[in-house]
Motif scaffolding. Structure first.
Motif, mmCIF file in Angstrom:
data_model
loop_
_atom_site.group_PDB
_atom_site.id
_atom_site.type_symbol
_atom_site.label_atom_id
_atom_site.label_comp_id
_atom_site.label_asym_id
_atom_site.label_seq_id
_atom_site.Cartn_x
_atom_site.Cartn_y
_atom_site.Cartn_z
ATOM 1 N N LEU A 34 1.150 -1.232 0.342
ATOM 2 C CA LEU A 34 0.005 0.238 0.253
ATOM 3 C C LEU A 34 0.813 1.343 -0.405
ATOM 4 O O LEU A 34 1.954 1.291 -0.094
ATOM 5 N N VAL A 35 0.266 2.265 -0.184
ATOM 6 C CA VAL A 35 1.340 3.971 -0.021
ATOM 7 C C VAL A 35 1.057 4.111 0.999
ATOM 8 O O VAL A 35 2.510 4.795 1.414
ATOM 9 N N THR A 129 -4.293 1.060 -9.004
ATOM 10 C CA THR A 129 -3.530 0.738 -9.214
ATOM 11 C C THR A 129 -2.582 -0.171 -8.020
ATOM 12 O O THR A 129 -3.260 0.146 -6.490
ATOM 13 N N VAL A 130 -1.832 -0.659 -8.580
ATOM 14 C CA VAL A 130 -1.603 -2.432 -7.881
ATOM 15 C C VAL A 130 -0.343 -2.789 -8.353
ATOM 16 O O VAL A 130 0.697 -2.497 -8.906
ATOM 17 N N GLN A 131 1.398 -3.265 -7.030
ATOM 18 C CA GLN A 131 2.313 -3.554 -7.153
ATOM 19 C C GLN A 131 2.061 -4.578 -8.021
ATOM 20 O O GLN A 131 1.636 -5.108 -7.713
ATOM 21 N N LYS A 153 6.694 2.019 -14.303
ATOM 22 C CA LYS A 153 7.965 1.734 -13.594
ATOM 23 C C LYS A 153 8.309 3.395 -12.347
ATOM 24 O O LYS A 153 7.784 4.042 -12.578
ATOM 25 N N ARG A 154 8.757 2.416 -11.816
ATOM 26 C CA ARG A 154 9.206 3.135 -10.616
ATOM 27 C C ARG A 154 7.959 3.939 -10.277
ATOM 28 O O ARG A 154 8.086 5.030 -9.221
ATOM 29 N N GLY A 155 6.952 2.872 -10.198
ATOM 30 C CA GLY A 155 5.454 3.424 -9.983
ATOM 31 C C GLY A 155 5.272 3.767 -8.137
ATOM 32 O O GLY A 155 4.776 4.760 -7.686
ATOM 33 N N ALA A 156 6.734 2.774 -7.816
ATOM 34 C CA ALA A 156 6.481 2.819 -5.949
ATOM 35 C C ALA A 156 6.914 2.124 -5.694
ATOM 36 O O ALA A 156 8.675 2.230 -6.094
ATOM 37 N N THR A 157 8.028 2.379 -4.265
ATOM 38 C CA THR A 157 9.288 2.009 -3.906
ATOM 39 C C THR A 157 9.102 1.232 -2.744
ATOM 40 O O THR A 157 8.387 1.287 -1.758
ATOM 41 N N LEU A 164 9.536 -0.551 -7.168
ATOM 42 C CA LEU A 164 8.449 -1.084 -7.517
ATOM 43 C C LEU A 164 8.147 -1.178 -9.236
ATOM 44 O O LEU A 164 7.515 -0.159 -9.564
ATOM 45 N N GLU A 165 7.214 -1.900 -9.534
ATOM 46 C CA GLU A 165 6.504 -1.915 -10.999
ATOM 47 C C GLU A 165 5.230 -1.813 -10.093
ATOM 48 O O GLU A 165 4.628 -2.170 -9.687
ATOM 49 N N VAL A 166 4.367 -0.216 -10.947
ATOM 50 C CA VAL A 166 2.944 -0.359 -10.500
ATOM 51 C C VAL A 166 1.973 -0.906 -11.420
ATOM 52 O O VAL A 166 2.033 -0.485 -12.985
ATOM 53 N N LEU A 167 0.689 -1.237 -11.728
ATOM 54 C CA LEU A 167 -0.201 -1.453 -12.793
ATOM 55 C C LEU A 167 -1.143 -1.110 -12.837
ATOM 56 O O LEU A 167 -1.475 -0.355 -11.533
ATOM 57 N N LEU A 168 -1.771 -0.107 -13.066
ATOM 58 C CA LEU A 168 -2.601 1.495 -13.372
ATOM 59 C C LEU A 168 -4.200 -0.423 -14.605
ATOM 60 O O LEU A 168 -3.658 -0.628 -15.344
ATOM 61 N N MET A 169 -5.243 -0.390 -13.295
ATOM 62 C CA MET A 169 -5.945 -1.355 -14.108
ATOM 63 C C MET A 169 -7.680 -0.171 -14.015
ATOM 64 O O MET A 169 -7.594 0.827 -13.363
ATOM 65 N N SER A 170 -8.334 -1.199 -14.856
ATOM 66 C CA SER A 170 -9.895 -0.477 -14.617
ATOM 67 C C SER A 170 -10.961 -1.060 -15.110
ATOM 68 O O SER A 170 -10.314 -2.324 -15.557
ATOM 69 N N LYS A 171 -12.449 -1.381 -14.843
ATOM 70 C CA LYS A 171 -12.937 -1.808 -15.220
ATOM 71 C C LYS A 171 -14.405 -0.792 -15.632
ATOM 72 O O LYS A 171 -14.978 0.220 -14.931
#
Length: 174
Positions: A34-35, A129-131, A153-157, A164-171
């Motif tokens: 989590l953030v 967003t999810v790691q 890329k580099r969406g979180a540490t 860490l890579e973070v995915l942007l997901m949607s529905k």
């Protein structure tokens, strides 16, 4: 954790502020997914109470709490902007105490959020967003129709400072 746990899901109320702060601090110390970190939410209690009241009375935001024996063990939210051009987009967030991972509570909370969004007259797209390392959460989101739109890329540490890579997901809701 026993999978036969009796859980109550309800909207968060201003009186939940203290417990929400305590639980967010615990969750933040249990996972780097989590953030938030071990300091949890950084709002003073009186401001969080006001924010919870605003959310409770809003038609474009929802904050649910999951309770076991009157103790909050997790939360789930949808938040959208009041800005007209993006008001149809709801941002999803789910967090649970580690003891309650893997028993289906995340699914229950996500189902509630999706149902609320479907019944709203405003939300037409859910995003989150999810790691990338959080494979259990990604599987849950995909199970409910979320699709990956981007890899940041580099969406979180991580706790150790690594990127860490973070995915942007949607529905889509309609």
């Amino acid at each position: 954790m026993n999978e036969d746990v009796d859980v109550t899901i309800r909207e968060a109320l201003p009186k939940d502020a203290k417990q929400i702060v305590e639980v967010s601090q615990t969750i933040g110390s249990q996972t780097e997914y989590l953030v938030m970190d071990e300091y949890g939410t950084n709002l003073p209690l009186n401001l969080l109470e006001n924010q919870l009241d605003t959310i409770y009375n809003s038609d474009h935001q929802l904050l649910l709490v999951a309770l076991v024996e009157e103790e909050i063990v997790g939360s789930a939210s949808v938040r959208s902007s009041e800005e007209k051009r993006v008001a149809h987009i709801g941002e999803v967030g789910i967090s649970l105490l580690k003891d309650y991972w893997g028993i289906g509570l995340g699914s229950i909370l996500l189902e509630e959020l999706i149902e609320w969004a479907q019944q709203s007259q405003q939300i037409r797209r859910l995003k989150l967003t999810v790691q990338k390392q959080n494979t259990r959460a990604i599987h849950l989101y995909e199970k409910y129709g979320f699709q990956t739109e981007a890899v940041m890329k580099r969406g979180a540490t991580g706790d150790d400072g690594r990127f860490l890579e973070v995915l942007l997901m949607s529905k889509m809701i309609d």
